[in-house]
Design an enzyme around this catalytic site. Structure first.
Site, PDB file in Angstrom:
ATOM      1  N   HIS A  61      -8.351   4.242   7.426  1.00 15.05           N
ATOM      2  CA  HIS A  61      -8.660   4.442   9.273  1.00 15.05           C
ATOM      3  C   HIS A  61     -10.529   3.025   9.338  1.00 15.05           C
ATOM      4  O   HIS A  61     -10.951   3.727   7.883  1.00 15.05           O
ATOM      5  CB  HIS A  61      -9.457   5.447   9.378  1.00 15.05           C
ATOM      6  CG  HIS A  61      -8.113   6.423   9.880  1.00 15.05           C
ATOM      7  ND1 HIS A  61      -7.663   7.199  10.674  1.00 15.05           N
ATOM      8  CD2 HIS A  61      -6.588   6.142   9.202  1.00 15.05           C
ATOM      9  CE1 HIS A  61      -6.405   7.861  11.040  1.00 15.05           C
ATOM     10  NE2 HIS A  61      -5.779   7.695   9.741  1.00 15.05           N
ATOM     11  N   GLU A  63     -12.767   3.494  10.401  1.00 15.76           N
ATOM     12  CA  GLU A  63     -13.861   4.487  10.843  1.00 15.76           C
ATOM     13  C   GLU A  63     -14.337   4.250   9.332  1.00 15.76           C
ATOM     14  O   GLU A  63     -15.575   4.439   8.440  1.00 15.76           O
ATOM     15  CB  GLU A  63     -13.966   5.251  11.641  1.00 15.76           C
ATOM     16  CG  GLU A  63     -13.769   5.481  12.819  1.00 15.76           C
ATOM     17  CD  GLU A  63     -12.209   5.951  13.441  1.00 15.76           C
ATOM     18  OE1 GLU A  63     -12.148   5.853  14.904  1.00 15.76           O
ATOM     19  OE2 GLU A  63     -11.290   5.144  12.494  1.00 15.76           O
ATOM     20  N   CYS A  91      -9.836   9.668  15.330  1.00 10.74           N
ATOM     21  CA  CYS A  91      -9.022  11.247  14.795  1.00 10.74           C
ATOM     22  C   CYS A  91     -10.031  12.041  14.645  1.00 10.74           C
ATOM     23  O   CYS A  91     -11.630  12.282  13.892  1.00 10.74           O
ATOM     24  CB  CYS A  91      -7.892  11.040  14.276  1.00 10.74           C
ATOM     25  SG  CYS A  91      -9.135  10.276  12.298  1.00 10.74           S
ATOM     26  N   CYS A  94     -11.890  11.414  10.950  1.00 10.03           N
ATOM     27  CA  CYS A  94     -12.613   9.890  11.379  1.00 10.03           C
ATOM     28  C   CYS A  94     -14.086  10.385  12.009  1.00 10.03           C
ATOM     29  O   CYS A  94     -15.079  10.564  11.522  1.00 10.03           O
ATOM     30  CB  CYS A  94     -12.078   9.167  11.655  1.00 10.03           C
ATOM     31  SG  CYS A  94     -11.025   7.987  10.993  1.00 10.03           S
TER      32      CYS A  94
END
Length: 157
Positions: A61, A63, A91, A94
């Protein structure tokens, strides 16, 4: 005067996050971009698009990648004095990483009603297991992010 600078910088850094989201889209990744900025000098420490498919990693991801890079740059596991700009609500994974990294503030464009972890879903920052809660601002450039996300997911159906 400072509030005008903050607004301008917020728009600038969110624009960069959205450019990264477009890059993710162009690479057939979920269109999310994340930027970490050291607030004292407005220096961008890390800027990433989602790379789950490219890296063949479920934790690729934007992040997570940005946090890892910023940690290395400042040579510290904590990102105190730093802010993150994200094109989509983080999410739960993260959001928890953001808490552990001790980012001061996060700004995100669009809410993620299905998979979010801040305003939606498990609301990680409200959990008793959360050791640090960053200041959260949302809705900056929301329309631009929402359009890109909708376009991406419509192409998958």
């Amino acid at each position: 005067m400072n509030s005008i600078k903050t607004i301008d910088n917020t728009q600038l850094f969110m624009s960069l996050a959205l450019e990264l989201a477009q890059t993710a889209y162009d690479n057939d990744e979920v269109p999310v971009g994340a930027v970490i900025v050291q607030r004292r000098n407005s220096e961008v420490l890390a800027a990433f698009a989602n790379q789950m498919r490219q890296l063949k990693s479920s934790i690729g991801h934007a992040e997570i990648l940005a946090i890892q890079k910023a940690n290395k740059i400042i040579n510290n596991e904590r990102l105190v004095g730093c802010d993150m700009y994200i094109s989509l609500e983080p999410c739960p994974m993260c959001a928890h990483a953001i808490s552990i990294a001790r980012l001061d503030r996060i700004f995100f464009a669009a809410e993620d009603k299905k998979s979010g972890g801040v305003l939606n879903g498990p609301k990680i920052f409200e959990s008793s297991s959360c050791h640090h809660k960053p200041e959260v601002s949302q809705g900056i450039m929301m329309e631009e992010s929402s359009v890109l996300l909708k376009k991406f997911f419509e192409s998958k159906r």
